[in-house]
Design an enzyme around this catalytic site. Sequence first.
Site, PDB file in Angstrom:
ATOM      1  N   HIS A  19      63.775 -25.929 -26.661  1.00 46.74           N
ATOM      2  CA  HIS A  19      62.424 -26.403 -26.913  1.00 46.74           C
ATOM      3  C   HIS A  19      62.316 -27.924 -26.886  1.00 46.74           C
ATOM      4  O   HIS A  19      61.252 -28.460 -26.571  1.00 46.74           O
ATOM      5  CB  HIS A  19      61.909 -25.836 -28.230  1.00 46.74           C
ATOM      6  CG  HIS A  19      61.659 -24.358 -28.165  1.00 46.74           C
ATOM      7  ND1 HIS A  19      61.847 -23.511 -29.243  1.00 46.74           N
ATOM      8  CD2 HIS A  19      61.271 -23.569 -27.128  1.00 46.74           C
ATOM      9  CE1 HIS A  19      61.549 -22.269 -28.871  1.00 46.74           C
ATOM     10  NE2 HIS A  19      61.212 -22.284 -27.599  1.00 46.74           N
ATOM     11  N   ASP A 148      57.495  -6.547 -16.242  1.00 46.27           N
ATOM     12  CA  ASP A 148      58.753  -7.243 -16.043  1.00 46.27           C
ATOM     13  C   ASP A 148      58.489  -8.659 -15.522  1.00 46.27           C
ATOM     14  O   ASP A 148      57.910  -8.832 -14.448  1.00 46.27           O
ATOM     15  CB  ASP A 148      59.617  -6.463 -15.045  1.00 46.27           C
ATOM     16  CG  ASP A 148      60.926  -7.162 -14.752  1.00 46.27           C
ATOM     17  OD1 ASP A 148      61.323  -7.179 -13.589  1.00 46.27           O
ATOM     18  OD2 ASP A 148      61.549  -7.679 -15.693  1.00 46.27           O
ATOM     19  N   GLY A 149      58.908  -9.654 -16.274  1.00 51.22           N
ATOM     20  CA  GLY A 149      58.646 -11.031 -15.890  1.00 51.22           C
ATOM     21  C   GLY A 149      59.334 -11.462 -14.614  1.00 51.22           C
ATOM     22  O   GLY A 149      58.806 -12.277 -13.847  1.00 51.22           O
ATOM     23  N   ASP A 169      63.958 -17.189 -19.964  1.00 53.58           N
ATOM     24  CA  ASP A 169      65.003 -17.071 -20.977  1.00 53.58           C
ATOM     25  C   ASP A 169      65.039 -15.640 -21.493  1.00 53.58           C
ATOM     26  O   ASP A 169      64.552 -15.346 -22.583  1.00 53.58           O
ATOM     27  CB  ASP A 169      64.753 -18.057 -22.118  1.00 53.58           C
ATOM     28  CG  ASP A 169      65.881 -18.044 -23.139  1.00 53.58           C
ATOM     29  OD1 ASP A 169      67.014 -17.653 -22.774  1.00 53.58           O
ATOM     30  OD2 ASP A 169      65.628 -18.406 -24.306  1.00 53.58           O
TER      31      ASP A 169
END
Length: 226
Positions: A19, A148-149, A169
């Site tokens: 991040h 599903d990404g 990720d």
Amino acid sequence: MFSYRHAFHAGNHADVLKHTVLLAVLRHMTQKDALNVFDTHAGAGLYRLDGDYAKTSAEAAEGFLKLVATQPKEPYAPALKDYIDMVAGFNTTNHWSVYPGSPFIIQSLLSGRDKLKLWEMHPTDIKTLTSNIAQLEAGRQVAILREDGFEGLKKFLPPPSRRALVLCDPSYEVKHDYARVVAMVVVDVLEVVSIDQQQAQLMPAAGLPHQLGFEHLHEAAPVGQA
């Protein structure tokens, strides 16, 4: 397949690194024209550091909470201070109870011309994500997709603006996630997103050290606890 819950891991050392870098990259990329941001594994969006999940794993204690409890001998790098300030914005003074996941970090930096698409497959997390995102009242700026990404990303590349940031990720609880990440970067992204010298300039310009070791880094739904 759905055993992984990021609520157990929110704010751990990996989140600190991920991040901090994500925020620095966004600061850079949102300075120009319209940006499309894609988060292929969005999770619940917000998490409680004082909830049962976080307390069970205690990973935040060795990650973000350790960072803010440390008194550095020298000031933190600008990018790291920016990250701490970002998380502080979701909490009351000196009480670290909420940790923003990547969807909230991303959305907080977007302008009205930018777009964010979030993918999540976990049946509980997507409900929590939807409830959390609704609090932003961001309208059509943020889209949530239950699919599903890895596959869903393909139909949006390249975006009309030709400017995109992809955050991928996965949980890696499925072994072939590793191969799918490599394939996505090599085939889906590099074929449509040009790579230029700005990448080499980004980290130093953002004040990021080349190494981020900890010697230097000195239950209620819907906030990631459902």
